[in-house]
Motif scaffolding. Structure first.
Motif, PDB file in Angstrom:
ATOM      1  N   GLY A   1       0.788  -1.221   0.000  1.00 34.15           N
ATOM      2  CA  GLY A   1       0.000   0.000   0.000  1.00 34.15           C
ATOM      3  C   GLY A   1       0.818   1.268   0.000  1.00 34.15           C
ATOM      4  N   VAL A   2       2.150   1.161  -0.149  1.00 35.94           N
ATOM      5  CA  VAL A   2       3.002   2.347  -0.231  1.00 35.94           C
ATOM      6  C   VAL A   2       2.653   3.098  -1.518  1.00 35.94           C
ATOM      7  N   THR A   3       2.486   4.420  -1.423  1.00 33.17           N
ATOM      8  CA  THR A   3       2.211   5.214  -2.615  1.00 33.17           C
ATOM      9  C   THR A   3       3.325   6.224  -2.842  1.00 33.17           C
ATOM     10  N   PHE A   4       3.627   6.426  -4.116  1.00 33.63           N
ATOM     11  CA  PHE A   4       4.564   7.456  -4.550  1.00 33.63           C
ATOM     12  C   PHE A   4       3.798   8.452  -5.389  1.00 33.63           C
ATOM     13  N   ARG A   5       3.995   9.746  -5.114  1.00 32.87           N
ATOM     14  CA  ARG A   5       3.381  10.808  -5.915  1.00 32.87           C
ATOM     15  C   ARG A   5       4.492  11.689  -6.469  1.00 32.87           C
ATOM     16  N   ARG A   6       4.536  11.806  -7.776  1.00 37.57           N
ATOM     17  CA  ARG A   6       5.572  12.636  -8.389  1.00 37.57           C
ATOM     18  C   ARG A   6       5.305  14.097  -8.072  1.00 37.57           C
ATOM     19  N   LEU A   7       6.339  14.795  -7.622  1.00 36.33           N
ATOM     20  CA  LEU A   7       6.210  16.207  -7.291  1.00 36.33           C
ATOM     21  C   LEU A   7       6.777  17.107  -8.382  1.00 36.33           C
TER      22      LEU A   7
ATOM     23  N   PHE B   1       9.752  13.246  -5.338  1.00 35.70           N
ATOM     24  CA  PHE B   1       8.448  12.626  -5.126  1.00 35.70           C
ATOM     25  C   PHE B   1       8.094  12.607  -3.649  1.00 35.70           C
ATOM     26  N   GLU B   2       6.824  12.305  -3.397  1.00 36.31           N
ATOM     27  CA  GLU B   2       6.312  12.154  -2.041  1.00 36.31           C
ATOM     28  C   GLU B   2       5.944  10.694  -1.839  1.00 36.31           C
ATOM     29  N   SER B   3       6.298  10.153  -0.685  1.00 36.87           N
ATOM     30  CA  SER B   3       5.922   8.776  -0.376  1.00 36.87           C
ATOM     31  C   SER B   3       4.980   8.768   0.822  1.00 36.87           C
ATOM     32  N   CYS B   4       4.074   7.803   0.818  1.00 27.94           N
ATOM     33  CA  CYS B   4       3.201   7.585   1.956  1.00 27.94           C
ATOM     34  C   CYS B   4       3.278   6.099   2.315  1.00 27.94           C
ATOM     35  N   TYR B   5       3.763   5.830   3.523  1.00 23.36           N
ATOM     36  CA  TYR B   5       3.878   4.457   4.015  1.00 23.36           C
ATOM     37  C   TYR B   5       2.778   4.216   5.037  1.00 23.36           C
ATOM     38  N   PRO B   6       1.843   3.308   4.765  1.00 29.01           N
ATOM     39  CA  PRO B   6       0.827   2.978   5.772  1.00 29.01           C
ATOM     40  C   PRO B   6       1.487   2.318   6.986  1.00 29.01           C
ATOM     41  N   PRO B   7       0.789   2.229   8.111  1.00 32.29           N
ATOM     42  CA  PRO B   7       1.355   1.552   9.283  1.00 32.29           C
ATOM     43  C   PRO B   7       1.821   0.136   8.931  1.00 32.29           C
ATOM     44  N   GLY B   8       3.045  -0.187   9.333  1.00 29.67           N
ATOM     45  CA  GLY B   8       3.589  -1.522   9.090  1.00 29.67           C
ATOM     46  C   GLY B   8       4.220  -1.718   7.725  1.00 29.67           C
ATOM     47  N   ALA B   9       4.107  -0.735   6.840  1.00 26.78           N
ATOM     48  CA  ALA B   9       4.633  -0.886   5.482  1.00 26.78           C
ATOM     49  C   ALA B   9       6.146  -0.694   5.446  1.00 26.78           C
ATOM     50  N   SER B  10       6.771  -1.329   4.457  1.00 30.02           N
ATOM     51  CA  SER B  10       8.217  -1.262   4.308  1.00 30.02           C
ATOM     52  C   SER B  10       8.577  -1.103   2.841  1.00 30.02           C
ATOM     53  N   ALA B  11       9.790  -0.607   2.599  1.00 29.36           N
ATOM     54  CA  ALA B  11      10.266  -0.473   1.222  1.00 29.36           C
ATOM     55  C   ALA B  11      10.374  -1.837   0.550  1.00 29.36           C
ATOM     56  N   HIS B  12      10.576  -2.871   1.323  1.00 23.73           N
ATOM     57  CA  HIS B  12      10.507  -4.241   0.832  1.00 23.73           C
ATOM     58  C   HIS B  12      10.217  -5.148   2.017  1.00 23.73           C
ATOM     59  N   SER B  13       9.644  -6.308   1.728  1.00 21.00           N
ATOM     60  CA  SER B  13       9.147  -7.152   2.817  1.00 21.00           C
ATOM     61  C   SER B  13      10.247  -7.933   3.520  1.00 21.00           C
TER      62      SER B  13
ATOM     63  N   THR C   1       7.046   1.854  11.442  1.00 24.37           N
ATOM     64  CA  THR C   1       6.720   1.012  12.598  1.00 24.37           C
ATOM     65  C   THR C   1       5.645   1.631  13.488  1.00 24.37           C
ATOM     66  N   SER C   2       5.133   2.804  13.091  1.00 25.52           N
ATOM     67  CA  SER C   2       4.144   3.498  13.918  1.00 25.52           C
ATOM     68  C   SER C   2       2.722   3.083  13.545  1.00 25.52           C
ATOM     69  N   ALA C   3       1.757   3.617  14.270  1.00 21.73           N
ATOM     70  CA  ALA C   3       0.343   3.275  14.047  1.00 21.73           C
ATOM     71  C   ALA C   3      -0.352   4.253  13.110  1.00 21.73           C
ATOM     72  N   ALA C   4       0.384   5.218  12.558  1.00 20.58           N
ATOM     73  CA  ALA C   4      -0.205   6.219  11.662  1.00 20.58           C
ATOM     74  C   ALA C   4       0.554   6.244  10.341  1.00 20.58           C
ATOM     75  N   PRO C   5      -0.094   6.669   9.252  1.00 21.38           N
ATOM     76  CA  PRO C   5       0.616   6.782   7.972  1.00 21.38           C
ATOM     77  C   PRO C   5       1.795   7.755   8.088  1.00 21.38           C
ATOM     78  N   ALA C   6       2.828   7.488   7.334  1.00 29.84           N
ATOM     79  CA  ALA C   6       4.027   8.335   7.340  1.00 29.84           C
ATOM     80  C   ALA C   6       4.217   8.937   5.951  1.00 29.84           C
ATOM     81  N   VAL C   7       4.266  10.261   5.888  1.00 29.96           N
ATOM     82  CA  VAL C   7       4.411  10.967   4.610  1.00 29.96           C
ATOM     83  C   VAL C   7       5.745  11.713   4.604  1.00 29.96           C
ATOM     84  N   ALA C   8       6.495  11.542   3.539  1.00 28.44           N
ATOM     85  CA  ALA C   8       7.787  12.216   3.411  1.00 28.44           C
ATOM     86  C   ALA C   8       7.989  12.648   1.971  1.00 28.44           C
ATOM     87  N   GLN C   9       8.810  13.656   1.784  1.00 29.21           N
ATOM     88  CA  GLN C   9       9.200  14.098   0.444  1.00 29.21           C
ATOM     89  C   GLN C   9      10.656  13.728   0.226  1.00 29.21           C
ATOM     90  N   TRP C  10      10.952  13.238  -0.982  1.00 30.59           N
ATOM     91  CA  TRP C  10      12.279  12.718  -1.290  1.00 30.59           C
ATOM     92  C   TRP C  10      12.830  13.331  -2.570  1.00 30.59           C
TER      93      TRP C  10
END
Length: 199
Positions: free
Chosen positions: A104-110, A121-133, A183-192
């Motif tokens: 469920g990780v999303t990338f949005r081109r900025l 781009f901007e990434s949004c990692y849902p709780p528990g999500a990782s760049a790879h499993s 690793t948190s309980a909330a979505p994490a949004v960052a710009q890269w």
């Protein structure tokens, strides 16, 4: 493949990757050999049966020699007619292009238009999500600069762990093994910003 899960609804990342591969004149088997996966896995990604993880997507674009931004669908032209012909690029919010990846990780081109050598781009990692499993660290081409917008992201390096919170910024060589996850309980949004070496 532990870092490939059934595809979720969303933009057709697979079809775009197939188009990029064909434009580069690379066979599915050659790409599979470069990535160390089976030709069947490449086929499943390109058909949308499996959605790539963040690390797999980056590995594919690196193998094809194209920027990450190439995966995003071309933006619709600005309604006001402003664009590269006017000497600048403009992307309206409603034309922003987003892709959904594994977990469920999303990338949005900025970046509103082509930015040679740079992915923004901007990434949004849902709780528990990782760049790879997988728990292993990964590396890729370029130099990365990130700023947290909301939530928390954890970056594991070989000898240390860094937790990023809103307003925090980090920069590091992408060649340094790392793993990004939430690793948190909330979505994490960052710009890269990823700066690629000249090809």
């Amino acid at each position: 493949m532990p870092d490939l899960d059934p595809a979720a609804d969303g933009p057709d990342v697979g079809a775009r990757l197939r188009d990029l591969r064909r434009r580069q004149g690379m066979s599915a088997r050659a790409l599979a050999d470069t990535l160390g996966i089976s030709p069947s896995a490449v086929s499943q990604i390109e058909r949308g049966v499996l959605q790539p993880s963040v690390s797999r997507l980056i590995a594919i674009t690196d193998a094809l020699g194209v920027p990450l931004a190439a995966v995003f669908e071309a933006s619709a032209p600005d309604r006001d007619g402003a664009g590269t012909d006017a000497g600048f690029a403009l992307q309206r919010a409603e034309h922003s292009s987003t892709v959904e990846l594994d977990s469920g990780v999303t990338f949005r081109r900025l970046s509103p238009g082509p930015s040679p050598g740079i992915d923004y781009f901007e990434s949004c990692y849902p709780p528990g999500a990782s760049a790879h499993s997988e728990t292993e660290l990964f590396r890729h081409d370029g130099y990365e600069v990130g700023t947290m917008i909301s939530g928390e992201l954890t970056i594991d390096f070989e000898q240390e762990r860094v937790v990023l919170r809103p307003g925090d910024a980090i920069s590091f060589s992408c060649a340094r093994p790392h793993r990004i996850h939430n690793t948190s309980a909330a979505p994490a949004v960052a710009q890269w910003l990823i700066v690629h070496p000249p090809r």
